[in-house]
Design a protein around this motif. Structure first.
Motif, short mmCIF file in Angstrom:
data_model
loop_
_atom_site.label_atom_id
_atom_site.label_comp_id
_atom_site.label_asym_id
_atom_site.label_seq_id
_atom_site.Cartn_x
_atom_site.Cartn_y
_atom_site.Cartn_z
N SER A 101 0.81 -1.22 0.00
CA SER A 101 0.00 0.00 0.00
C SER A 101 0.84 1.27 0.00
O SER A 101 0.29 2.37 -0.01
N SER A 102 2.18 1.11 0.00
CA SER A 102 3.07 2.27 0.05
C SER A 102 3.34 2.78 -1.36
O SER A 102 3.64 2.00 -2.27
N LEU A 103 3.29 4.08 -1.51
CA LEU A 103 3.60 4.72 -2.79
C LEU A 103 5.10 4.78 -3.03
O LEU A 103 5.54 5.13 -4.13
N SER A 104 5.92 4.42 -2.02
CA SER A 104 7.37 4.51 -2.12
C SER A 104 8.04 3.17 -2.43
O SER A 104 9.26 3.07 -2.35
N ARG A 105 7.27 2.16 -2.78
CA ARG A 105 7.87 0.87 -3.11
C ARG A 105 8.23 0.80 -4.59
O ARG A 105 7.63 1.50 -5.42
N SER A 106 9.22 -0.03 -4.90
CA SER A 106 9.64 -0.26 -6.29
C SER A 106 9.79 1.05 -7.04
O SER A 106 9.11 1.31 -8.04
N LEU A 122 -2.49 1.85 -9.25
CA LEU A 122 -3.34 1.77 -8.07
C LEU A 122 -4.51 0.83 -8.33
O LEU A 122 -5.27 1.02 -9.28
N VAL A 123 -4.65 -0.18 -7.49
CA VAL A 123 -5.80 -1.09 -7.54
C VAL A 123 -6.49 -1.06 -6.18
O VAL A 123 -5.83 -0.86 -5.15
N GLY A 150 1.83 12.20 -1.57
CA GLY A 150 0.41 12.05 -1.24
C GLY A 150 0.10 10.65 -0.77
O GLY A 150 0.90 9.71 -0.90
N SER A 151 -1.08 10.48 -0.22
CA SER A 151 -1.51 9.18 0.29
C SER A 151 -2.96 8.95 -0.08
O SER A 151 -3.70 9.89 -0.39
N VAL A 152 -3.37 7.69 -0.03
CA VAL A 152 -4.73 7.30 -0.38
C VAL A 152 -5.57 7.24 0.89
O VAL A 152 -5.21 6.58 1.86
N GLN A 153 -6.68 7.96 0.88
CA GLN A 153 -7.65 7.93 1.98
C GLN A 153 -8.88 7.18 1.47
O GLN A 153 -9.64 7.70 0.65
N ILE A 180 -14.49 1.17 -0.37
CA ILE A 180 -13.16 0.62 -0.63
C ILE A 180 -12.66 -0.05 0.64
O ILE A 180 -12.56 0.59 1.69
N ALA A 181 -12.35 -1.35 0.55
CA ALA A 181 -11.87 -2.08 1.72
C ALA A 181 -10.35 -2.05 1.83
O ALA A 181 -9.80 -2.12 2.94
N GLU A 182 -9.65 -1.95 0.69
CA GLU A 182 -8.19 -2.05 0.71
C GLU A 182 -7.65 -1.48 -0.60
O GLU A 182 -8.37 -1.45 -1.61
N HIS A 183 -6.40 -1.05 -0.58
CA HIS A 183 -5.76 -0.57 -1.82
C HIS A 183 -4.32 -1.05 -1.86
O HIS A 183 -3.70 -1.31 -0.82
#
Length: 277
Positions: free
Chosen positions: A142-147, A154-155, A238-241, A246-249
């Motif tokens: 769920s981190s935007l800083s991976r890979s 985004l799924v 930024g981050s996903v709220q 939505i149960a998970e991202h």
């Protein structure tokens, strides 16, 4: 007389045929209007572009070293190299005792060798804020800083009907808005205001349709026609709220999407994604 009878026969037959076709057409249209409507849905394909360069392959590394060698051999001397040559000449004059024409103030300044040594020492103590290409400092999907060297998509695990499915963020189209406005709205509703997304066009980049189960038909819709719009994250801080449905991202690479989506859905999405490998 026979000709008139024949013409009358064909006229009656033609009228009966037209009446039959008109009745059947109206019946067919009424059936489609009652049970054959499709729900229009907008979906946002939100991607995060690579932040660092991917690691070089062996042949790319060899080619890079060859270009660096050619550039060094053909290039002019830099200011640092000219300064180093002047330092060597000044040192020779000092050793020979012929220092009348040498400015002692310049001789007391930091030499090019000392400057290079100071730079190397600073480099040894420098710690990069970003990980090296090819390494992943987090296993949090769920981190935007991976890979950081890969493109991420985004799924979300979104409630569709009575079940939760892994899809790209989507929402039904509302009359009065464009499909792009629908996708801009789904970003706000599903991801919050903290995630800044720039959409890349006013036309959809992909299409997918599926039928609803008979026991969960929504407002007499037999299924959904999904139009995908592509967007990019403007700010990686930024981050996903998560929204209510939505149960998970997760932020996934393109080769990780096949294991997350249904086969037909993954095939439709792969047609408008450009591989980063």
């Amino acid at each position: 007389m026979a000709v008139l009878q024949t013409m009358g026969y064909f006229t009656r037959y033609f009228r009966q045929t037209l009446t039959f076709l008109r009745t059947r057409s109206q019946s067919s249209l009424s059936t489609v209007g009652a049970t054959g409507r499709w729900q229009i849905v907008g979906a946002a394909c939100i991607t995060r572009q690579p932040v660092v360069c991917p690691p070089l392959t062996p042949i790319e590394q060899q080619y890079s070293e060859m270009l660096a060698t050619v550039e060094k051999n053909l290039s002019l001397k830099s200011d640092h190299e000219l300064r180093h040559e002047q330092d060597l000449i000044r040192t020779q004059f000092l050793k020979s005792g012929d220092a009348e024409d040498i400015d002692l103030e310049d001789a007391a300044k930091q030499t090019a060798v000392e400057f290079a040594d100071a730079c190397e020492e600073e480099l040894r103590t420098f710690k990069a804020s970003l990980p090296e290409p090819g390494t992943d400092d987090t296993n949090d999907l769920s981190s935007l800083s991976r890979s950081l060297e890969r493109s991420l998509v985004l799924v979300v695990k979104q409630k569709l009907g009575t079940n939760h499915e892994w899809v790209l963020p989507q929402t039904p189209w509302v009359p009065g808005e464009t499909l792009r406005q629908t996708c801009e709205r789904v970003v706000r509703e599903s991801c919050g205001d903290d995630l800044q997304v720039k959409f890349l066009g006013n036309a959809p980049c992909g299409f997918y349709k599926y039928k609803y189960p008979k026991n969960v038909h929504q407002e007499e819709f037999i299924g959904a026609k999904v139009f995908f719009f592509k967007g990019q994250v403007r700010d990686t801080s930024g981050s996903v709220q998560l929204g209510e449905d939505i149960a998970e991202h997760q932020w996934l690479t393109q080769d990780e999407l096949d294991d997350k989506f249904k086969q037909s859905y993954a095939k439709s999405v792969s047609q408008f994604l450009v591989s980063d490998q």
